[in-house]
Write an enzyme that holds these catalytic residues in place. Structure first.
Site, PDB file in Angstrom:
ATOM      1  N   LYS A  94     -18.289  -1.618  42.831  1.00  0.00           N
ATOM      2  CA  LYS A  94     -16.932  -1.061  42.832  1.00  0.00           C
ATOM      3  C   LYS A  94     -16.625  -0.486  44.208  1.00  0.00           C
ATOM      4  CE  LYS A  94     -14.151   2.123  39.948  1.00  0.00           C
ATOM      5  NZ  LYS A  94     -14.235   3.096  38.826  1.00  0.00           N
ATOM      6  N   SER A  98     -11.119   2.461  35.138  1.00  0.00           N
ATOM      7  CA  SER A  98     -10.685   1.974  36.432  1.00  0.00           C
ATOM      8  C   SER A  98     -11.629   0.954  37.071  1.00  0.00           C
ATOM      9  CB  SER A  98     -10.560   3.159  37.391  1.00  0.00           C
ATOM     10  OG  SER A  98     -11.835   3.763  37.584  1.00  0.00           O
ATOM     11  N   SER A 128     -14.260   5.107  32.636  1.00  0.00           N
ATOM     12  CA  SER A 128     -13.873   4.042  33.568  1.00  0.00           C
ATOM     13  C   SER A 128     -14.814   2.844  33.616  1.00  0.00           C
ATOM     14  CB  SER A 128     -13.739   4.615  34.986  1.00  0.00           C
ATOM     15  OG  SER A 128     -12.479   5.201  35.148  1.00  0.00           O
TER      16      SER A 128
END
Lengths: 527, 542
Positions: A76, A171, A195
């Protein structure tokens, strides 16, 4: 080959069925072909190929480093990667190239993992859709799956297919999409309120949030320091355990990691669940829960019961305060954490040079999106001297009550809690953006966020496809630092439910086919 | 990575600059300033007219001042409080900056063990209660030299609380009376230093140097128990000596290792305390007492004129509060009783062990000096006031047979006077302790006169490498041992000055001194005045 699990492909590498460079090239080519998913912000092709070559040399010499050697992974884009741009999907950090690796990234690389790229997210991980980053939304690979498309054809005709693509959740949506679309075998996400687990559930993969303190946060660009945990996204529970084994353990650079020496996480195959006690928190049965998810949840409970486990209803009485409590604590820490982005040392700096204050203000206005600025504003309000006791201190107390709810339940003999991960399956983007980020985050984090308040380990496991042909995940929550026990239960469950593999034919019709790649792989193997 | 930055922000906080310009030219300004302050020391409340309303309509109303201090002492440690960067004064700009110090996103603080030990040791030396559990907080404000936008400090639960600091003020005629006063210490907290902003007015930009950013500080909060600048300065001086004795801070004000903020108010005794104001970043001893007294006088004048005292809050205080630092778990300390069994000594700090390691404190050293050498209390203060002076003194004592009082007088008056004149530190003196000891031995054995000794001392200063004996023989400064020769000189002088002889015989007591002086002059100071006097008296009466 790309559809395999990490463990399977690792075995294939060991047996020489495929080389790390070939594997890397296949993933790179699929990443390019699936670019429209917007899963990656940066593709680190050169670095990846170099790492794959190094790995290949090790395999040839017969000293491969372990299960991750030569395995393509994605990270990420809120983890610092040395020499590779790290943006947090924000204008503020566009062009920022960190000089150091996050501990978790370093540990992956030390084990020979091949870094394919940095994955997309909501700006600074603030969101639950992966729709609010400066590089645009991530598209859920299941939007293009055979399973989903067939169901849609039955229901509606003539609608514009392209505009009906689904969100990944967030996310860590880029990481989830990357694993789900076979462009890598494991990905790092971050998990502050769900997330990692939320997009895992929407993308039909395993999303694991370790206990707070088990995995280093050094190099993870923080959202809420006291809740952030690096998350692991994989195609099966065993893979998550393998990655956890590499990541877990004390880091001298993160004072909140536990001192106990890390040990490899090898999951035994549970055959008997009769000694298990599964708790079903009654407060998680909310009106907003879709009937389908609810029915999968209850089927799962029945499954445990039918296999001899004790399944009981439990109460986590302070659950309903979790959202508002999280809002205060999260925005306060955000306001504090974001203070460093002033355009001086790194990142974006505006052209205004009237005064330092004017420069700060314009830099931050240009650098942050509305969501980030809104949270900073709210957080600064809560941190004001006159408000601190009324909001922050109270929220901390409520947080303690929420954490104690879990302690009480686990003290009463419950081993693992079983809950939904999300209210429903993934929704179309156009549907999703009807609500603002804040409303969405508040709704979507409802089952996942309390876990972060309490620092507990939790994992979302895909259960089945909904009527629409979309994945539904369920969540298991374990005792603090009983991550291994939690994953063992999740593995048993995973084996029982036999979640279907995503069929990306239609996706590949648009862009060429996974199966072609598979064929090529077998051709190259024969040569 | 000197980030050029725009002007216009740091209005209220120029201390980064102030600490450079204030005393850099006078390297030892700190110590000398305090020495003199101790001598003048008098309590304003009792003796100075300053606090009396001179032109007051209610003349009977006296003013009392209340002074509290916040003192920031840089911890003497190799690395910073939360990062591995080195700590050096005057290193090239931005050469000692880790990723954490520059607040690169994702970096986390890691507490420096040495800094914790320094805080505990300082706390113990200042009679504090050491909190076995203390917490770290973020204090938020936007400054270009504070890269994270917050300072990590200990607001809620500091490492040490409720201590006291005893200091002595000399009062009375010739400041012979030493009064010991005590100021309560509210707390000692660990916190980060900021970087430095250098404002380039010409190019209207600000340059940032982060070398100092993240250096460990001990903030020592002194309760408002002082009543004038003199007391505050003396208390600070005592704290400085204690820190230096402990080695927990070099506490050199000129290098900004010790910085003082004062909060000041005035009121009529028996009435509630007045509105207080802050005088910040007093990083020179010379200005500390003066600035405080000036502010006291200013407040009195304002109130006398019917004005109000306004508390001007610090310009960087945006009323943004504190927040717990989430990346640092509570700091837990142990004593021998509470030490967990089998704990890794690298991971725990034992307060009792640090207590055992406490060195001798200045007050104890002074007491010993008084006991051992019979010197005056004020001399014991003076000996400790100058860096290295005590050691010099003790080394001289070791090698000389001269009386300690004689040594004290020579070290404090002549030796120190020479240093001060030339603005030198003790360790820069060309005269070593053994050289001075030799000189004092010559004096003690009456080989030379006291006046000749001073001459030799001056010569030693100029011609390095010569021994006192060499100078004495080169310059023929030995006292005349030949009494007959001296008698001849005396006789000749008397012959040459019949008028003075007459005066003496008529009973003018001063006249004989004149004769002695004349004899000394003829003998080039080589004759012992007492011997001269004896001979003269003998000859006069014969």
């Amino acid at each position: 080959m790309l559809g395999r699990t990490l463990q399977e492909v690792s075995a294939a590498l060991k047996q020489g069925q495929i080389t790390p460079v070939e594997l890397c090239q296949k993933c790179l080519s699929l990443i390019k072909k699936t670019k429209f998913l917007n899963a990656y912000i940066t593709i680190s092709e050169e670095v990846a190929l170099k790492q794959a070559e190094e790995s290949e040399k090790r395999y040839k010499k017969g000293h491969s480093l372990g299960a991750l050697d030569g395995i393509p992974v994605a990270v990420k884009d809120n983890f610092s990667t040395s020499g590779i741009e790290t943006t947090c999907a924000s204008n503020m950090l566009k062009g920022y190239v960190p000089p150091y690796n996050a501990t978790v990234v370093q540990r992956l690389l030390d084990q020979g993992a091949v870094l394919m790229g940095k994955t997309n997210l909501d700006e600074f991980a603030m969101g639950s859709g992966s729709t609010d980053g400066v590089f645009g939304p991530v598209k859920n690979p299941w939007s293009y799956s055979k399973q989903y498309r067939e169901k849609r054809k039955q229901k509606s005709h003539g609608e514009n297919e392209d505009s009906n693509w689904l969100i990944t959740g967030g996310s860590s949506g880029g990481s989830a999409a990357a694993v789900s679309a076979f462009t890598c075998f494991a990905a790092l996400g971050s998990d502050t309120g769900g997330s990692t687990r939320n997009p895992a559930a929407h993308c039909g993969i395993v999303g694991f949030k370790p206990s707070y303190g088990l995995v280093s946060r050094h190099g993870l660009i923080p959202l809420v320091n006291s809740m952030d945990v690096p998350g692991i996204l994989t195609r099966c529970v065993d893979d998550a355990a393998t990655v956890l084994g590499v990541l877990a353990g004390h880091d001298p650079k993160d004072s909140t990691t536990i001192q106990d020496p890390g040990k490899p996480f090898m999951l035994s195959s549970l055959t008997d669940v009769s000694k298990l006690c599964i708790g079903i928190p009654k407060e998680y049965l909310v009106p907003e829960l879709s009937s389908e998810v609810r029915s999968f949840w209850s089927k799962a409970a029945n499954l445990f019961e039918s296999e001899g486990a004790k399944v009981i209803e439990v109460s986590l009485p302070h659950t309903s305060y979790s959202i508002v409590c999280y809002h205060v604590l999260c925005t306060s820490e955000v306001a504090s954490n974001m203070a460093r982005f002033d355009g001086l040392e790194y990142g974006h700096r505006c052209d205004i040079d009237v005064s330092t204050e004017a420069m700060y203000a314009a830099t931050r206005r240009e650098g942050f999106n509305d969501v980030v600025r809104g949270r900073i504003l709210a957080g600064n309000f809560f941190l004001l001297k006159e408000n601190y006791a009324n909001y922050f201190i109270k929220a901390q107390k409520v947080r303690r009550l929420i954490a104690n709810d879990f302690v009480n339940v686990f003290n009463s003999g419950v081993d693992v809690l079983l809950t939904p991960t999300t209210l429903s399956e993934a929704v179309p983007y156009l549907e999703f953006i009807k609500e603002d980020n804040r409303t969405r985050s508040a709704q979507d984090d409802i089952f996942t966020q309390a876990v972060n308040m309490a620092g507990l380990p939790a994992v979302s496991v895909p259960v089945a496809l909904s009527n629409q042909g979309l994945p539904v995940g369920l969540q298991f929550i374990g005792r603090a630092f009983c991550d291994q026990q939690l994953l063992t239960v999740a593995k048993w469950f995973e084996k029982q439910v036999q979640f279907p593999v995503i069929h990306l034919q239609e996706l590949m019709d648009d862009c060429s086919s996974v199966f072609e790649i598979e064929k090529l792989a077998s051709v190259s193997l024969k040569q | 990575m000197a980030a050029p930055m725009l002007r216009g922000c740091c209005l209220g906080r120029c201390w980064a600059l102030a600490c450079i310009d204030s005393s850099s030219r006078h390297g030892r300004g700190a110590a000398t300033g305090f020495t003199s302050s101790g001598k003048r020391g008098q309590s304003f409340v009792a003796q100075q007219p300053l606090l009396t309303a001179q032109k007051s309509r209610k003349g009977e109303h006296k003013w009392a001042a209340v002074v509290g201090l916040e003192i920031h002492a840089q911890i003497a440690s190799n690395s910073k409080l939360f990062s591995g960067s080195q700590v050096h004064f005057a290193a090239p700009p931005n050469s000692l900056v880790s990723f954490f110090d520059a607040s690169l996103p994702g970096t986390l603080p890691v507490l420096n063990r040495r800094c914790v030990e320094a805080a505990v040791m300082t706390g113990l030396a200042l009679n504090c209660h050491i909190n076995k559990k203390s917490l770290f907080d973020r204090k938020h404000y936007f400054y270009a030299d504070l890269p994270a936008g917050y300072q990590i400090t200990q607001q809620r639960l500091p490492i040490a609380v409720n201590g006291s600091l005893a200091y002595s003020v000399c009062v009375g005629k010739k400041w012979r009376q030493v009064i010991t006063k005590t100021v309560r210490i509210k707390q000692i907290q660990l916190e980060q230093d900021s970087g430095k902003s250098l404002h380039d007015e010409l190019r209207s930009q600000t340059l940032i140097d982060l070398n100092r950013a993240g250096v460990g500080l001990l903030e020592v909060v002194l309760e408002p128990d002082m009543s004038c600048g003199e007391e505050a300065a003396t208390a600070v001086r005592e704290l400085q000596l204690i820190l230096q004795a402990l080695g927990t801070s070099q506490a050199n004000m000129a290098e900004g290792q010790l910085r003082v903020d004062a909060n000041i108010s005035v009121h009529h005794p028996g009435e509630p305390l007045g509105v207080r104001t802050e005088v910040k970043n007093l990083n020179s001893a010379r200005f500390l007492a003066r600035a405080i007294d000036y502010e006291i006088q200013r407040q009195i004048n304002e109130l006398e004129n019917g004005c109000e005292i306004l508390n001007e809050t610090r310009s960087f205080d945006y009323k943004l509060g504190f927040m717990p630092e989430p990346n640092l778990p509570p700091l837990l300390l142990y004593d021998t009783a509470s030490l967990p069994a089998g704990a890794d000594p690298q991971q725990v700090i034992n307060i009792d062990r640090i207590q055992e390691q406490l060195p001798e404190l200045p007050s104890e050293t002074r007491e010993k000096l008084i006991q051992q050498y019979g010197i005056l209390p004020e001399h014991s203060f003076a000996l400790l006031n100058e860096v290295g002076l005590l050691e010099f003194f003790q080394n001289v004592i070791k090698e000389t047979r001269a009386e300690p009082k004689k040594v004290t007088s020579w070290v404090l008056n002549i030796f120190l006077g020479f240093l001060k004149q030339r603005n030198l530190a003790v360790n820069e003196s060309p005269v070593t302790p053994s050289v001075l000891a030799e000189l004092l031995n010559l004096l003690d054995r009456k080989v030379i006169s006291s006046a000749a000794a001073k001459q030799v001392f001056e010569e030693l200063w100029r011609s390095k490498g010569k021994t006192p004996s060499q100078i004495v023989s080169e310059r023929k400064l030995e006292l005349m041992q030949d009494e007959e020769a001296l008698e001849r000189v005396c006789h000749a002088v008397m012959e040459g000055h019949p008028q003075v002889v007459m005066d003496t015989k008529r009973g003018n007591p001063r006249a004989i001194n004149k004769l002695i002086g004349l004899v000394r002059k003829v003998t080039h100071n080589r004759a012992d005045p007492t011997v001269i006097k004896e001979i003269l008296e003998k000859q006069l009466s014969s």
